[in-house]
Design a protein around this motif. Structure first.
Motif, PDB file in Angstrom:
ATOM      1  N   ASP A  93      -9.501  -0.261 -12.940  1.00 50.50           N
ATOM      2  CA  ASP A  93      -8.823   0.846 -12.400  1.00 50.50           C
ATOM      3  C   ASP A  93      -7.820  -0.022 -11.440  1.00 50.50           C
ATOM      4  OD1 ASP A  93      -7.666   2.458 -10.529  1.00 50.50           O
ATOM      5  OD2 ASP A  93      -9.518   3.448 -10.109  1.00 50.50           O
ATOM      6  N   PRO A  94      -6.636   0.200 -11.506  1.00 51.92           N
ATOM      7  CA  PRO A  94      -5.691  -0.527 -10.869  1.00 51.92           C
ATOM      8  C   PRO A  94      -5.845  -0.518  -9.398  1.00 51.92           C
ATOM      9  CG  PRO A  94      -4.440   1.148 -12.281  1.00 51.92           C
ATOM     10  CD  PRO A  94      -5.848   1.390 -12.273  1.00 51.92           C
ATOM     11  N   TRP A  95      -6.569   0.536  -8.839  1.00 49.09           N
ATOM     12  CA  TRP A  95      -6.709   0.741  -7.257  1.00 49.09           C
ATOM     13  C   TRP A  95      -7.932  -0.006  -7.196  1.00 49.09           C
ATOM     14  CZ3 TRP A  95      -4.153   3.751  -3.747  1.00 49.09           C
ATOM     15  CH2 TRP A  95      -3.366   4.795  -4.226  1.00 49.09           C
ATOM     16  N   GLN A  96      -8.633  -0.446  -7.862  1.00 47.09           N
ATOM     17  CA  GLN A  96      -9.721  -1.329  -7.748  1.00 47.09           C
ATOM     18  C   GLN A  96      -9.499  -2.718  -7.915  1.00 47.09           C
ATOM     19  OE1 GLN A  96     -13.534  -0.708  -8.160  1.00 47.09           O
ATOM     20  NE2 GLN A  96     -13.431   1.560  -7.508  1.00 47.09           N
ATOM     21  N   VAL A  97      -8.532  -3.156  -8.531  1.00 47.20           N
ATOM     22  CA  VAL A  97      -8.075  -4.360  -9.019  1.00 47.20           C
ATOM     23  C   VAL A  97      -6.949  -5.015  -8.061  1.00 47.20           C
ATOM     24  CG1 VAL A  97      -7.125  -5.734 -10.848  1.00 47.20           C
ATOM     25  CG2 VAL A  97      -8.588  -4.202 -11.571  1.00 47.20           C
ATOM     26  N   PHE A  98      -6.073  -4.022  -8.026  1.00 46.83           N
ATOM     27  CA  PHE A  98      -4.995  -4.517  -7.022  1.00 46.83           C
ATOM     28  C   PHE A  98      -4.825  -3.796  -5.580  1.00 46.83           C
ATOM     29  CE2 PHE A  98      -3.057  -5.382 -11.429  1.00 46.83           C
ATOM     30  CZ  PHE A  98      -3.043  -6.821 -11.256  1.00 46.83           C
ATOM     31  N   GLY A  99      -5.498  -2.686  -5.605  1.00 46.58           N
ATOM     32  CA  GLY A  99      -5.154  -1.847  -4.401  1.00 46.58           C
ATOM     33  C   GLY A  99      -4.135  -0.703  -4.431  1.00 46.58           C
ATOM     34  N   PRO A 100      -3.833  -0.026  -3.361  1.00 40.47           N
ATOM     35  CA  PRO A 100      -2.699   0.772  -3.534  1.00 40.47           C
ATOM     36  C   PRO A 100      -1.243  -0.167  -3.521  1.00 40.47           C
ATOM     37  CG  PRO A 100      -3.981   0.864  -1.361  1.00 40.47           C
ATOM     38  CD  PRO A 100      -4.305  -0.259  -2.139  1.00 40.47           C
ATOM     39  N   PRO A 101      -0.757   0.923  -4.449  1.00 42.05           N
ATOM     40  CA  PRO A 101       0.609   0.345  -4.810  1.00 42.05           C
ATOM     41  C   PRO A 101       1.645  -0.452  -3.699  1.00 42.05           C
ATOM     42  CG  PRO A 101       0.349   2.333  -6.135  1.00 42.05           C
ATOM     43  CD  PRO A 101      -0.513   2.130  -4.823  1.00 42.05           C
ATOM     44  N   GLN A 102       1.565   0.524  -2.742  1.00 41.35           N
ATOM     45  CA  GLN A 102       2.380   0.210  -1.427  1.00 41.35           C
ATOM     46  C   GLN A 102       1.788  -1.294  -1.039  1.00 41.35           C
ATOM     47  OE1 GLN A 102       0.696   3.015  -1.919  1.00 41.35           O
ATOM     48  NE2 GLN A 102       2.110   4.350  -2.085  1.00 41.35           N
ATOM     49  N   ALA A 103       0.488  -1.328  -0.712  1.00 39.37           N
ATOM     50  CA  ALA A 103       0.030  -2.692  -0.203  1.00 39.37           C
ATOM     51  C   ALA A 103       0.192  -4.000  -1.129  1.00 39.37           C
ATOM     52  CB  ALA A 103      -1.568  -2.638   0.070  1.00 39.37           C
ATOM     53  N   TYR A 104       0.063  -3.621  -2.553  1.00 39.88           N
ATOM     54  CA  TYR A 104       0.191  -4.544  -3.475  1.00 39.88           C
ATOM     55  C   TYR A 104       1.713  -5.136  -3.265  1.00 39.88           C
ATOM     56  CZ  TYR A 104      -0.473  -7.956  -7.371  1.00 39.88           C
ATOM     57  OH  TYR A 104      -0.422  -8.730  -8.298  1.00 39.88           O
ATOM     58  N   ALA A 105       2.432  -4.271  -3.331  1.00 35.92           N
ATOM     59  CA  ALA A 105       4.003  -4.493  -3.381  1.00 35.92           C
ATOM     60  C   ALA A 105       4.318  -5.173  -1.802  1.00 35.92           C
ATOM     61  CB  ALA A 105       4.933  -3.281  -3.258  1.00 35.92           C
ATOM     62  N   ALA A 106       3.652  -5.025  -1.069  1.00 36.68           N
ATOM     63  CA  ALA A 106       4.131  -5.611   0.308  1.00 36.68           C
ATOM     64  C   ALA A 106       3.458  -7.067   0.202  1.00 36.68           C
ATOM     65  CB  ALA A 106       3.347  -5.194   1.540  1.00 36.68           C
ATOM     66  N   ALA A 107       2.338  -7.319  -0.695  1.00 37.25           N
ATOM     67  CA  ALA A 107       1.752  -8.693  -0.882  1.00 37.25           C
ATOM     68  C   ALA A 107       2.834  -9.469  -1.731  1.00 37.25           C
ATOM     69  CB  ALA A 107       0.373  -8.664  -1.271  1.00 37.25           C
ATOM     70  N   ILE A 108       3.484  -8.709  -2.759  1.00 34.18           N
ATOM     71  CA  ILE A 108       4.261  -9.508  -3.548  1.00 34.18           C
ATOM     72  C   ILE A 108       5.551 -10.231  -2.821  1.00 34.18           C
ATOM     73  CG2 ILE A 108       5.907  -9.190  -5.586  1.00 34.18           C
ATOM     74  CD1 ILE A 108       3.132  -9.677  -6.329  1.00 34.18           C
ATOM     75  N   VAL A 109       5.975  -8.831  -1.959  1.00 32.69           N
ATOM     76  CA  VAL A 109       7.299  -9.459  -0.997  1.00 32.69           C
ATOM     77  C   VAL A 109       6.903 -10.660  -0.315  1.00 32.69           C
ATOM     78  CG1 VAL A 109       8.636  -8.482   0.723  1.00 32.69           C
ATOM     79  CG2 VAL A 109       8.422  -7.219  -1.125  1.00 32.69           C
TER      80      VAL A 109
END
Length: 87
Positions: free
Chosen positions: A41-57
């Motif tokens: 599940d992407p929520w389990q692997v990466f977390g919320p899209p918003q939080a993962y996008a923040a980490a990428i930035v």
């Protein structure tokens, strides 16, 4: 939210945070590949899209000339932005 919805939301978050288009496409494609190959599940692997996008930035920065985020260092050979952000 299914796999495709999560990826769309993640891509939208990267765009909203002014990540360069090519970099955003690359990171989304890597996330999709990781999820397809590893399952889960992407929520389990990466977390919320918003939080993962923040980490990428934080990891790769934004497009030149934008005010959101701080430009990051280039990736080391063999290390993708998606993997560095999860580290």
């Amino acid at each position: 939210m299914n796999f495709d919805d999560w990826l769309r939301a993640f891509a939208a978050e990267l765009h909203q945070r002014r990540v360069a288009t090519d970099a955003a496409r690359h990171v989304v494609a890597e996330a999709a590949t990781h999820l397809r190959e590893g399952g889960g599940d992407p929520w389990q692997v990466f977390g919320p899209p918003q939080a993962y996008a923040a980490a990428i930035v934080e990891s790769i920065g934004t497009a030149p000339g934008t005010s959101a985020g701080t430009p990051g260092a280039p990736c080391s050979p063999g290390t993708s932005p998606a993997v560095r952000a999860r580290s």
